[in-house]
Design an enzyme around this catalytic site. Structure first.
Site, PDB file in Angstrom:
ATOM      1  N   SER A 124      57.881 -19.922 -13.859  1.00 20.47           N
ATOM      2  CA  SER A 124      57.381 -19.685 -15.355  1.00 20.47           C
ATOM      3  C   SER A 124      56.714 -18.109 -15.272  1.00 20.47           C
ATOM      4  O   SER A 124      56.424 -17.589 -16.500  1.00 20.47           O
ATOM      5  CB  SER A 124      56.051 -20.548 -15.363  1.00 20.47           C
ATOM      6  OG  SER A 124      55.082 -20.236 -14.216  1.00 20.47           O
TER       7      SER A 124
ATOM      8  N   LYS B  17      50.177 -12.088 -15.054  1.00 22.99           N
ATOM      9  CA  LYS B  17      50.317 -12.972 -15.950  1.00 22.99           C
ATOM     10  C   LYS B  17      49.416 -13.644 -16.885  1.00 22.99           C
ATOM     11  O   LYS B  17      48.466 -13.531 -16.307  1.00 22.99           O
ATOM     12  CB  LYS B  17      50.848 -14.034 -14.836  1.00 22.99           C
ATOM     13  CG  LYS B  17      51.629 -15.356 -15.397  1.00 22.99           C
ATOM     14  CD  LYS B  17      51.943 -16.211 -14.394  1.00 22.99           C
ATOM     15  CE  LYS B  17      52.535 -17.505 -14.942  1.00 22.99           C
ATOM     16  NZ  LYS B  17      53.389 -18.449 -13.591  1.00 22.99           N
TER      17      LYS B  17
ATOM     18  N   SER C 160      57.607 -20.890  -9.208  1.00 25.49           N
ATOM     19  CA  SER C 160      57.353 -20.028 -10.513  1.00 25.49           C
ATOM     20  C   SER C 160      57.205 -18.377  -9.986  1.00 25.49           C
ATOM     21  O   SER C 160      57.064 -17.772 -11.277  1.00 25.49           O
ATOM     22  CB  SER C 160      56.472 -20.612 -11.324  1.00 25.49           C
ATOM     23  OG  SER C 160      56.636 -21.712 -11.746  1.00 25.49           O
TER      24      SER C 160
END
Length: 476
Positions: A144, A69, A168
């Site tokens: 996310s 990420k 997330s």
């Protein structure tokens, strides 16, 4: 499709160790797919495999590349947290979790798109555009960590890491048809993670199946002297092998599974079918109480924005990242830089958090939210005196259409209704795919007490084998 892409990460690592697959060939197969990404899942892709490949055969992770990420700092590689205010930022150091995975034989494949500073539930808040769901490109992958989830689901990466603040990792795993594990708070070092909410953020694996989750997670955990909130993990993380759930007590909280959560009929159907499977495997399913859980979302959206407002104060155009009108006055430069660099959702949460922390309102809002958080943690502790695990749907609904909730922040926040309580309590939880509703994946969530990840993984594995979910359609 390249036959290598059909292998799970654990299978690929075993093939490399056996000399059946070259780690460089494996890396290049995924690198080519990541470079051709049409989901906007990646913000950066490595140029080629690592130069030292001989050691991969002896490494625990077998040379299987990992997608990371965008908010994990990686030395010399763009690490932007999905925000234009950090566009092009290349840190001089690497996050501890990424270091540990690299040392264990998982080279960096690429950086994945995300909601800006991990603020979102759909991956539509990224400064670099929304990520598309590989099951239906008109829909969101969840957020996310949507870039990581979409990359794994689509076979652009064998596995990935994201972060879980209020859901997330679990929520995009559910919407994308893969496995997402939220660890116990403190199990993984936060050093090198660009912070959103420091008392909630946790690094987390996103994988194709539960075995891969256990394998990856086992190399992420441990105390880090650079992170005072990190803890030594008590015990090993074995690869799961359970075939039954005999003797396991699973509680079903009405507060998170009833009408109040707005669970879609198709999601409820798959959830109840999975509970029936759990009973057939030997589990005892009974209702339980989490009386303060319905207040979790309200408490979360005071605590997390308050912490965000403090963490994001450093992005002012002075030290790194974007600077607008550097010749203007200091205050003008601050204002213009943050106006241009931050997206709407980040601005909304910073303003909300700053207000909640302001003089005269701190106790009424932030202080009250922390008291609710304590009550929620107490509820979980009481429930775990009677039950081994708690089960809920991961998300009240399946992947929704792009743009359908962006104009209504409150509707968007409800995506995390079932995941936020575990985050506030600091307990671990996993989402596994439990079938399809109208052709879209549905997630099933299991939560347990602190540091019960091994038990959660065993239970999830047994259910996974019984469900037999086929995610290959997303990898076509």
């Amino acid at each position: 499709m390249n036959e290598l892409i059909g292998l799970t990460a654990a299978q690929a690592a075993a093939a490399v160790r056996a000399g059946e697959v070259d780690s460089g060939e494996l890396f290049e197969a995924y690198r080519a797919r990541a470079a051709a990404d049409d989901l906007n899942a990646f913000t950066w892709v490595a140029d080629g495999p690592p130069t030292e490949r001989a050691a991969a055969r002896d490494a625990p992770l077998g040379g299987v590349p990992v997608a990371v990420k965008d908010l994990f700092c990686t030395e010399g590689v763009p690490s932007q947290a999905g925000s234009r205010i950090l566009e092009g930022y290349r840190p001089p150091y690497t996050a501890t979790v990424v270091e540990r995975l690299t040392a264990a034989g998982a080279p960096l494949l690429g950086k994945t798109n995300q909601d800006e500073f991990a603020m979102g539930s759909s991956n539509e808040n990224s400064g670099f555009g929304p990520v598309l769901n590989p099951w239906d490109r008109t829909r969101v992958p969840g957020g996310s960590s949507g870039g990581s989830a979409a990359a794994v689901a689509a076979g652009l990466a064998p596995w990935a890491i994201g972060t879980d603040t209020g859901g997330s990792t679990r929520q995009p795993a559910a919407l994308s048809g893969i496995v997402g594990l939220k660890p116990t708070y403190g199990a993984c070092s936060r050093y090198g993670m660009i912070a959103f909410a420091s008392s909630l953020d946790q690094a987390a694996p996103l994988t194709r199946d539960v075995t891969d989750a256990a394998l990856l997670f086992g190399r992420m955990v441990g105390r880090d002297r650079r992170d005072s909130t990190s803890l030594e993990f008590p015990g090993e993380i074995p690869l799961p092998s359970a075939e039954s759930l005999g003797g396991l007590r699973i509680g079903i909280p009405e507060e998170l599974t009833g009408d109040e959560g707005g669970v879609e009929p198709g999601v409820r159907e798959r959830f109840e079918a999975t509970l029936e499977l759990a009973e057939q495997l030997g589990a005892r399913i009974e209702p339980c109480r989490l009386p303060h859980a319905p207040h979790a979302l309200s408490a979360y959206y005071l605590i997390a924005p308050a912490e965000a407002s403090a963490n994001l104060a450093r992005f002012d155009g002075v030290r790194y990242g974007l600077r607008v009108d550097g010749d203007a006055s200091l205050i003008a430069m601050y204002e213009r830089t943050r106006a241009a660099g931050f997206g709407d959702e980040v601005k909304r949460r910073v303003m909300l958090g700053t207000y909640a922390l302001s003089s005269g309102y701190y106790e009424a809002y932030y202080g009250a939210a922390q008291k609710v958080r304590t009550k929620i943690a107490d509820d979980f502790a009481a429930a775990f005196e009677q039950f081994d695990l708690i089960a809920t749907p991961t998300s009240p609904w399946t992947a929704f259409e792009l743009g359908s909730k962006t104009a209504d922040p409150l509707a968007m926040y409800l995506n995390d209704f079932c995941t936020v309580p575990m985050s506030l309590a600091g307990t671990p939880a996993i989402s596994i795919p439990c079938g399809l509703s109208d052709g879209l994946p549905v997630g099933f969530q299991l939560a347990g007490p602190a540091f019960s990840e091994a038990r959660i993984l065993e239970a999830a594995y047994a259910l996974e084998q019984a469900i037999g979910f086929d995610g290959s359609a997303a990898r076509a």
